[in-house]
Design a protein around this motif. Structure first.
Motif, PDB file in Angstrom:
ATOM      1  N   TRP A  61       0.829  -1.209   0.000  1.00  0.00           N
ATOM      2  CA  TRP A  61       0.000   0.000   0.000  1.00  0.00           C
ATOM      3  C   TRP A  61       0.865   1.261   0.000  1.00  0.00           C
ATOM      4  N   LEU A  62       1.927   1.236   0.818  1.00  0.00           N
ATOM      5  CA  LEU A  62       2.841   2.375   0.864  1.00  0.00           C
ATOM      6  C   LEU A  62       3.643   2.493  -0.431  1.00  0.00           C
ATOM      7  N   ALA A  63       4.027   1.361  -1.025  1.00  0.00           N
ATOM      8  CA  ALA A  63       4.811   1.375  -2.263  1.00  0.00           C
ATOM      9  C   ALA A  63       4.036   2.017  -3.415  1.00  0.00           C
ATOM     10  N   ILE A  64       2.719   1.795  -3.466  1.00  0.00           N
ATOM     11  CA  ILE A  64       1.923   2.401  -4.540  1.00  0.00           C
ATOM     12  C   ILE A  64       1.364   3.757  -4.130  1.00  0.00           C
ATOM     13  N   ASN A  65       1.661   4.176  -2.901  1.00  0.00           N
ATOM     14  CA  ASN A  65       1.219   5.460  -2.364  1.00  0.00           C
ATOM     15  C   ASN A  65      -0.302   5.537  -2.215  1.00  0.00           C
ATOM     16  N   GLY A  66      -0.928   4.421  -1.849  1.00  0.00           N
ATOM     17  CA  GLY A  66      -2.372   4.402  -1.592  1.00  0.00           C
ATOM     18  C   GLY A  66      -3.190   4.815  -2.797  1.00  0.00           C
ATOM     19  N   PHE A  67      -4.397   5.272  -2.536  1.00  0.00           N
ATOM     20  CA  PHE A  67      -5.251   5.770  -3.612  1.00  0.00           C
ATOM     21  C   PHE A  67      -4.838   7.181  -3.984  1.00  0.00           C
ATOM     22  N   SER A  68      -4.982   7.497  -5.250  1.00  0.00           N
ATOM     23  CA  SER A  68      -4.740   8.861  -5.721  1.00  0.00           C
ATOM     24  C   SER A  68      -5.833   9.788  -5.204  1.00  0.00           C
ATOM     25  N   ASN A  69      -5.489  11.025  -4.946  1.00  0.00           N
ATOM     26  CA  ASN A  69      -6.463  12.046  -4.573  1.00  0.00           C
ATOM     27  C   ASN A  69      -7.059  12.736  -5.802  1.00  0.00           C
ATOM     28  N   ASP A  70      -6.688  12.284  -6.999  1.00  0.00           N
ATOM     29  CA  ASP A  70      -7.153  12.920  -8.222  1.00  0.00           C
ATOM     30  C   ASP A  70      -8.546  12.475  -8.647  1.00  0.00           C
ATOM     31  N   TYR A  71      -9.150  11.524  -7.944  1.00  0.00           N
ATOM     32  CA  TYR A  71     -10.449  10.984  -8.351  1.00  0.00           C
ATOM     33  C   TYR A  71     -11.537  11.460  -7.411  1.00  0.00           C
ATOM     34  N   GLU A  72     -12.662  11.778  -8.015  1.00  0.00           N
ATOM     35  CA  GLU A  72     -13.820  12.209  -7.252  1.00  0.00           C
ATOM     36  C   GLU A  72     -15.046  11.606  -7.917  1.00  0.00           C
ATOM     37  N   GLY A  73     -15.953  11.089  -7.126  1.00  0.00           N
ATOM     38  CA  GLY A  73     -17.141  10.476  -7.703  1.00  0.00           C
ATOM     39  C   GLY A  73     -16.853   9.063  -8.152  1.00  0.00           C
ATOM     40  N   TRP A  74     -17.471   8.659  -9.238  1.00  0.00           N
ATOM     41  CA  TRP A  74     -17.398   7.273  -9.688  1.00  0.00           C
ATOM     42  C   TRP A  74     -16.402   7.121 -10.836  1.00  0.00           C
ATOM     43  N   GLY A  75     -15.581   6.037 -10.765  1.00  0.00           N
ATOM     44  CA  GLY A  75     -14.800   5.587 -11.903  1.00  0.00           C
ATOM     45  C   GLY A  75     -13.353   6.038 -11.959  1.00  0.00           C
ATOM     46  N   GLY A  76     -12.517   5.144 -12.499  1.00  0.00           N
ATOM     47  CA  GLY A  76     -11.118   5.440 -12.779  1.00  0.00           C
ATOM     48  C   GLY A  76     -10.138   5.037 -11.704  1.00  0.00           C
ATOM     49  N   GLU A  77     -10.559   5.058 -10.449  1.00  0.00           N
ATOM     50  CA  GLU A  77      -9.611   4.773  -9.362  1.00  0.00           C
ATOM     51  C   GLU A  77      -9.116   3.337  -9.402  1.00  0.00           C
ATOM     52  N   ASP A  78      -9.966   2.380  -9.819  1.00  0.00           N
ATOM     53  CA  ASP A  78      -9.528   0.991  -9.859  1.00  0.00           C
ATOM     54  C   ASP A  78      -8.546   0.746 -11.003  1.00  0.00           C
ATOM     55  N   ASP A  79      -8.738   1.430 -12.142  1.00  0.00           N
ATOM     56  CA  ASP A  79      -7.774   1.312 -13.239  1.00  0.00           C
ATOM     57  C   ASP A  79      -6.431   1.920 -12.840  1.00  0.00           C
ATOM     58  N   ASP A  80      -6.475   3.035 -12.138  1.00  0.00           N
ATOM     59  CA  ASP A  80      -5.249   3.664 -11.645  1.00  0.00           C
ATOM     60  C   ASP A  80      -4.550   2.757 -10.641  1.00  0.00           C
ATOM     61  N   LEU A  81      -5.327   2.116  -9.768  1.00  0.00           N
ATOM     62  CA  LEU A  81      -4.755   1.174  -8.804  1.00  0.00           C
ATOM     63  C   LEU A  81      -4.030   0.045  -9.524  1.00  0.00           C
ATOM     64  N   ARG A  82      -4.663  -0.536 -10.544  1.00  0.00           N
ATOM     65  CA  ARG A  82      -4.028  -1.623 -11.309  1.00  0.00           C
ATOM     66  C   ARG A  82      -2.749  -1.128 -11.980  1.00  0.00           C
ATOM     67  N   PHE A  83      -2.782   0.059 -12.570  1.00  0.00           N
ATOM     68  CA  PHE A  83      -1.605   0.610 -13.230  1.00  0.00           C
ATOM     69  C   PHE A  83      -0.450   0.747 -12.242  1.00  0.00           C
ATOM     70  N   ARG A  84      -0.727   1.318 -11.065  1.00  0.00           N
ATOM     71  CA  ARG A  84       0.344   1.543 -10.089  1.00  0.00           C
ATOM     72  C   ARG A  84       0.846   0.241  -9.486  1.00  0.00           C
ATOM     73  N   LEU A  85      -0.031  -0.743  -9.303  1.00  0.00           N
ATOM     74  CA  LEU A  85       0.436  -2.065  -8.854  1.00  0.00           C
ATOM     75  C   LEU A  85       1.382  -2.665  -9.895  1.00  0.00           C
ATOM     76  N   GLY A  86       1.036  -2.517 -11.168  1.00  0.00           N
ATOM     77  CA  GLY A  86       1.893  -3.016 -12.240  1.00  0.00           C
ATOM     78  C   GLY A  86       3.227  -2.290 -12.292  1.00  0.00           C
TER      79      GLY A  86
END
Length: 96
Positions: A61-86
């Motif tokens: 969780w710390l390595a990927i820096n948690g969730f981005s603060n750039d998302y609001e509302g619905w959508g995109g955060e899970d794709d960003d999570l996958r990208f950063r995990l990769g």
């Protein structure tokens, strides 16, 4: 400081089914516990989905820096999570 063995995150519209035997305590690698939802025929909505319920260690969780603060509302955060995990070499497979 608080130290957590496993961090579990979830989309509000996906939860593990009661009695499914989901183990929230095993998080050696980031693991998608619940991605299949009824409205998609009990399949992930798309092959590279990283949403649903995901567990990972505090180190991951710390390595990927948690969730981005750039998302609001619905959508995109899970794709960003996958990208950063990769990007951090933390993906062990795909579902597609």
């Amino acid at each position: 400081p608080r130290v957590f063995k496993c961090i579990a995150i979830q989309d509000l519209d996906t939860l593990p089914e009661v009695g499914s035997g989901v183990d929230f305590s095993d998080c050696e690698i980031p693991t998608q516990l619940s991605s299949e939802i009824e409205c998609y025929g009990w399949l992930p909505p798309y092959a590279l989905n990283a949403g649903g319920v995901v567990t990972m260690s505090e180190d991951a969780w710390l390595a990927i820096n948690g969730f981005s603060n750039d998302y609001e509302g619905w959508g995109g955060e899970d794709d960003d999570l996958r990208f950063r995990l990769g990007q951090m070499g933390l993906l062990q497979g795909t579902c597609g």
